[in-house]
Scaffold this active site. Sequence first.
Site, short mmCIF file in Angstrom:
data_model
loop_
_atom_site.label_atom_id
_atom_site.label_comp_id
_atom_site.label_asym_id
_atom_site.label_seq_id
_atom_site.Cartn_x
_atom_site.Cartn_y
_atom_site.Cartn_z
N SER A 151 8.32 11.11 3.77
CA SER A 151 8.76 11.27 5.17
C SER A 151 7.86 10.45 6.10
CB SER A 151 8.75 12.75 5.58
OG SER A 151 7.42 13.20 5.71
N GLY A 152 8.24 10.44 7.37
CA GLY A 152 7.38 9.91 8.43
C GLY A 152 6.90 8.49 8.22
N GLY A 185 2.46 9.98 -0.16
CA GLY A 185 3.13 10.69 0.94
C GLY A 185 4.26 9.87 1.53
N ALA A 186 5.09 9.30 0.64
CA ALA A 186 6.15 8.39 1.11
C ALA A 186 7.47 9.10 1.34
CB ALA A 186 6.33 7.26 0.08
N GLY A 234 4.90 7.24 6.02
CA GLY A 234 4.93 6.80 4.62
C GLY A 234 6.30 6.28 4.23
N TYR A 239 -9.35 18.64 10.58
CA TYR A 239 -8.49 17.45 10.58
C TYR A 239 -9.30 16.24 11.06
CZ TYR A 239 -4.60 14.24 11.40
OH TYR A 239 -3.76 13.14 11.38
N SER A 255 -6.67 8.21 12.15
CA SER A 255 -5.97 8.74 13.32
C SER A 255 -6.90 8.64 14.51
CB SER A 255 -5.64 10.21 13.04
OG SER A 255 -5.37 10.89 14.24
N1 LIG Z 1 2.38 11.00 13.13
C1 LIG Z 1 1.32 10.69 13.83
O1 LIG Z 1 1.35 10.65 15.07
C2 LIG Z 1 0.05 10.34 13.14
C3 LIG Z 1 -1.07 10.05 13.93
C4 LIG Z 1 -2.25 9.71 13.33
C5 LIG Z 1 -2.32 9.64 11.96
N2 LIG Z 1 -1.24 9.94 11.19
C6 LIG Z 1 -1.39 9.88 9.73
O2 LIG Z 1 -0.24 9.32 9.15
C7 LIG Z 1 -0.15 9.79 7.79
C8 LIG Z 1 1.29 10.18 7.51
O3 LIG Z 1 1.63 11.31 8.29
P1 LIG Z 1 3.03 11.47 9.02
O4 LIG Z 1 2.76 11.49 10.47
O5 LIG Z 1 4.00 10.52 8.47
O6 LIG Z 1 3.41 12.98 8.62
P2 LIG Z 1 4.52 13.55 7.64
O7 LIG Z 1 5.88 13.15 8.05
O8 LIG Z 1 4.22 15.02 7.55
O9 LIG Z 1 4.20 12.86 6.25
C9 LIG Z 1 3.10 13.26 5.47
C10 LIG Z 1 3.37 12.90 4.04
O10 LIG Z 1 2.24 13.31 3.26
C11 LIG Z 1 2.72 14.10 2.19
N3 LIG Z 1 1.74 15.06 1.72
C12 LIG Z 1 1.17 16.10 2.37
N4 LIG Z 1 0.32 16.75 1.57
C13 LIG Z 1 0.35 16.11 0.38
C14 LIG Z 1 -0.30 16.31 -0.87
N5 LIG Z 1 -1.16 17.30 -1.07
N6 LIG Z 1 -0.03 15.44 -1.87
C15 LIG Z 1 0.84 14.43 -1.70
N7 LIG Z 1 1.50 14.20 -0.56
C16 LIG Z 1 1.24 15.03 0.46
C17 LIG Z 1 3.96 14.79 2.73
O11 LIG Z 1 4.73 15.28 1.66
P3 LIG Z 1 5.72 16.54 1.80
O12 LIG Z 1 6.98 15.97 2.35
O13 LIG Z 1 5.83 17.06 0.42
O14 LIG Z 1 5.06 17.52 2.76
C18 LIG Z 1 4.60 13.64 3.48
O15 LIG Z 1 5.25 12.78 2.59
C19 LIG Z 1 -1.16 10.92 7.66
O16 LIG Z 1 -2.29 10.44 6.97
C20 LIG Z 1 -1.53 11.24 9.08
O17 LIG Z 1 -2.84 11.76 9.21
C21 LIG Z 1 -0.07 10.30 11.76
#
Ligand SMILES: NC(=O)c1ccc[n+]([C@@H]2O[C@H](COP(=O)([O-])OP(=O)(O)OC[C@H]3O[C@@H](n4cnc5c(N)ncnc54)[C@H](OP(=O)(O)O)[C@@H]3O)[C@@H](O)[C@H]2O)c1
Length: 300
Positions: free
Chosen positions: A25-26, A22-23, A28, A176, A151
């Site tokens: 965006s965000g 998941g690299a 990753g 979730y 999380s």
């Molecule tokens: N942001 C926060 O405040 C927060 C808080 C607690 C935990 N987290 C954790 O941080 C991690 C990253 O999330 P983020 O906040 O950076 O969100 P994000 O920007 O939505 O990034 C999520 C990444 O996961 C990928 N992904 C989703 N479903 C997938 C699949 N089936 N196979 C492969 N890749 C997949 C997405 O790809 P696409 O671009 O193709 O959708 C995207 O690259 C997650 O595990 C999340 O639970 C985040």
Amino acid sequence: MGEKWSMDRVGSLSGKVAVITGASSGIGYETALGLAKKDITVILGCRDLTKAQKAKSAIIYHYPTAQIDCLPIDTSSLRSVSAFATLVETRYGKLDLLINNAGIMMSPYHVTEDGFENQFATNYLGHFALTGLLLPLLKSVPGSRVVTLTSLSYKWAEIDFDDLQAKKGYSRRTAYGQSKRACLIFAYELQRRLAGAGYNVRSVAAHPGLAKTNLDKYFPALIRPLGSLFLQPARQGALPVLYAALETAINGGEFVGPNGFQQIRGYPGMVDSDDYSTDIKVAGRLWKASESLTNVSYLS
Ligand SMILES: NC(=O)c1ccc[n+]([C@@H]2O[C@H](COP(=O)([O-])OP(=O)(O)OC[C@H]3O[C@@H](n4cnc5c(N)ncnc54)[C@H](OP(=O)(O)O)[C@@H]3O)[C@@H](O)[C@H]2O)c1
């Protein structure tokens, strides 16, 4: 550790190889950028290779000599996870760092091709299988690490062993919470099992606090801008992950998160969880169920 950990503490780690799921965006993407800054070869594991290529270009824009590879993985599909692991093995033959990051939050009910509830599959089961399949590569590097993203939402649910796939009723929030609870329990249990087997591989859990990313894409459009008021930038949210991955003080079994108010924001530090997350009976039961569901058995 000091109040404001930064990447300046880390020198060049040229020659090391990292996988991050998941690299695109965000958190990753920002983590991959941080690893590339330290000369680590980074494999961007993404389900959308066009997005992966864009992320690669952005990283190379910042660090022109960065070694970045894009390989396809859909963590909600066991077939895809297995194909990805085979590709990594063929191309690299070793692994220093695995970052189990890909995730979705509060998505509508959906059953994957393997028959799993989508959040549980994407966030947890896919990474359970991936870790097992890549373990031989990790074992070949002394001091290698597995960082698993959880999380603060782990507090939203325990593990419903009688209905792991939410067949009896689906709540986006509970699903979730359960998936992120499972990631945390897994990170602790993986460390116990690695240590028990005498392997020099470390497992660490990390959470980013609340960070502005695409994770809120399933939230109502009206709420999304409001939530943004409380969120820290994704680059700051990636710091606990980078700390878990690179800080020399890590021994395995830690949980890293932001050290500020309610762990919502701040700089990386060690954080506590709760009794349920560290319960070895729950962990053993989850491990067994995960092996049975994924058909990937290891360290048992
Ligand atoms: N942001 C926060 O405040 C927060 C808080 C607690 C935990 N987290 C954790 O941080 C991690 C990253 O999330 P983020 O906040 O950076 O969100 P994000 O920007 O939505 O990034 C999520 C990444 O996961 C990928 N992904 C989703 N479903 C997938 C699949 N089936 N196979 C492969 N890749 C997949 C997405 O790809 P696409 O671009 O193709 O959708 C995207 O690259 C997650 O595990 C999340 O639970 C985040």
